[in-house]
Design an enzyme around this catalytic site. Structure first.
Site, mmCIF file in Angstrom:
data_model
loop_
_atom_site.group_PDB
_atom_site.id
_atom_site.type_symbol
_atom_site.label_atom_id
_atom_site.label_comp_id
_atom_site.label_asym_id
_atom_site.label_seq_id
_atom_site.Cartn_x
_atom_site.Cartn_y
_atom_site.Cartn_z
ATOM 1 N N LYS A 83 -126.797 -26.419 -44.233
ATOM 2 C CA LYS A 83 -127.515 -25.824 -43.238
ATOM 3 C C LYS A 83 -128.442 -24.620 -43.517
ATOM 4 O O LYS A 83 -127.565 -23.685 -43.736
ATOM 5 C CB LYS A 83 -126.736 -25.910 -41.927
ATOM 6 C CG LYS A 83 -127.397 -26.206 -40.850
ATOM 7 C CD LYS A 83 -126.371 -26.174 -39.677
ATOM 8 C CE LYS A 83 -126.778 -26.328 -38.241
ATOM 9 N NZ LYS A 83 -125.569 -26.497 -37.558
HETATM 10 C C1 E4P Z 1 -126.234 -27.238 -34.066
HETATM 11 O O1 E4P Z 1 -126.209 -27.659 -35.215
HETATM 12 C C2 E4P Z 1 -125.444 -26.118 -33.458
HETATM 13 O O2 E4P Z 1 -124.523 -25.862 -33.955
HETATM 14 C C3 E4P Z 1 -125.397 -26.178 -31.840
HETATM 15 O O3 E4P Z 1 -125.796 -27.400 -31.490
HETATM 16 C C4 E4P Z 1 -125.933 -25.057 -31.023
HETATM 17 O O4 E4P Z 1 -125.452 -25.313 -29.643
HETATM 18 P P1 E4P Z 1 -125.192 -24.178 -28.656
HETATM 19 O O5 E4P Z 1 -126.497 -23.666 -28.134
HETATM 20 O O6 E4P Z 1 -124.299 -24.951 -27.548
HETATM 21 O O7 E4P Z 1 -124.724 -23.128 -29.534
#
Ligand code: E4P
Length: 221
Positions: A83
């Site tokens: 990622k």
């Molecule tokens: C995506 O891969 C992220 O880990 C995640 O969905 C972020 O979500 P949040 O806005 O609740 O932190």
């Protein structure tokens, strides 16, 4: 639609994986820190438990650092997706890693243009954060609709999947499925809410109390 769990919590991962619900996992540095454990152990365990794609996020922000870290993360398993953030260096790293057969998830996507560029760079997944858009008064689901239209218009060019991230509640999931997003990544709390319905609980209580009354009146049956 595939369901990923958005967590580094092993207990939650095991719980929902045992129900056969999980196609993959997404993590990020915040989720990893929240566990308070050695991230190496956590990553090792997650990639063992889950057969599907596991997104592990780099913490380097320069191109060379992301390549080195991405290759290191990939050693946790063949199911690791690296990622990277939606930055110029992130896209360069995405192109490089993808061309070496390492799948990439480009994260922190907040516009259709960013999704388009990440797809051009060869990303396997783009992660648009819909909850964070809703939080600032923008309709996050509209972004998913736009990206879906764009990717569908160029099906032969883009194989990139839309991984709907920053999901806050079960309606987000239904709407993402209606739009035709490929993947949703859910916090355990949202997946838990999706399981439940008050009429299921009331119905089950009624069945069991009727059965109990029947048995009490018919002890020989
Ligand atoms: C995506 O891969 C992220 O880990 C995640 O969905 C972020 O979500 P949040 O806005 O609740 O932190």
């Amino acid at each position: 639609m595939k369901i990923f769990l958005d967590t580094a919590n092993l207990e939650s991962i095991r719980k929902y994986n045992d129900m056969g619900l999980l196609d993959g996992i997404t993590t990020n540095p915040s989720l990893m820190s929240k566990e308070g454990r050695n991230p190496k152990d956590v990553m090792e365990e997650i990639t063992k438990i889950i057969k599907g794609d596991v997104s592990l996020e780099v913490v380097n922000t320069d191109y060379a650092g992301m390549i080195e870290e991405g290759k290191r993360l990939r050693q946790y398993g063949e199911n690791v997706v690296v990622k990277v953030p939606m930055t110029a260096d992130g896209l360069k790293a995405c192109k490089h890693l993808s061309s070496e057969g390492i799948p990439v998830n480009v994260t922190l996507i907040f516009s259709a243009n960013q999704a388009l560029l990440a797809a051009k760079s060869g990303a396997k997944y783009v992660s648009p954060f819909i909850g964070r858009l809703d939080d600032i008064g923008k309709d996050g689901m509209n972004l998913i609709r736009d990206i879906k239209i764009i990717f569908d218009n160029y099906k032969d060019d883009f194989k990139t999947q839309i991984l709907v991230a920053s999901i806050r509640h079960p309606i987000h999931v239904v709407d993402a499925a209606k739009v035709g997003a490929h993947v949703v990544t859910l916090p355990p709390t949202v997946l838990d809410k999706m399981l439940q319905h008050p009429l299921t609980d009331i119905g089950l209580d009624n069945f069991l109390s009727d059965w109990k009354k029947f048995k009490a009146g018919n002890p020989d049956i």
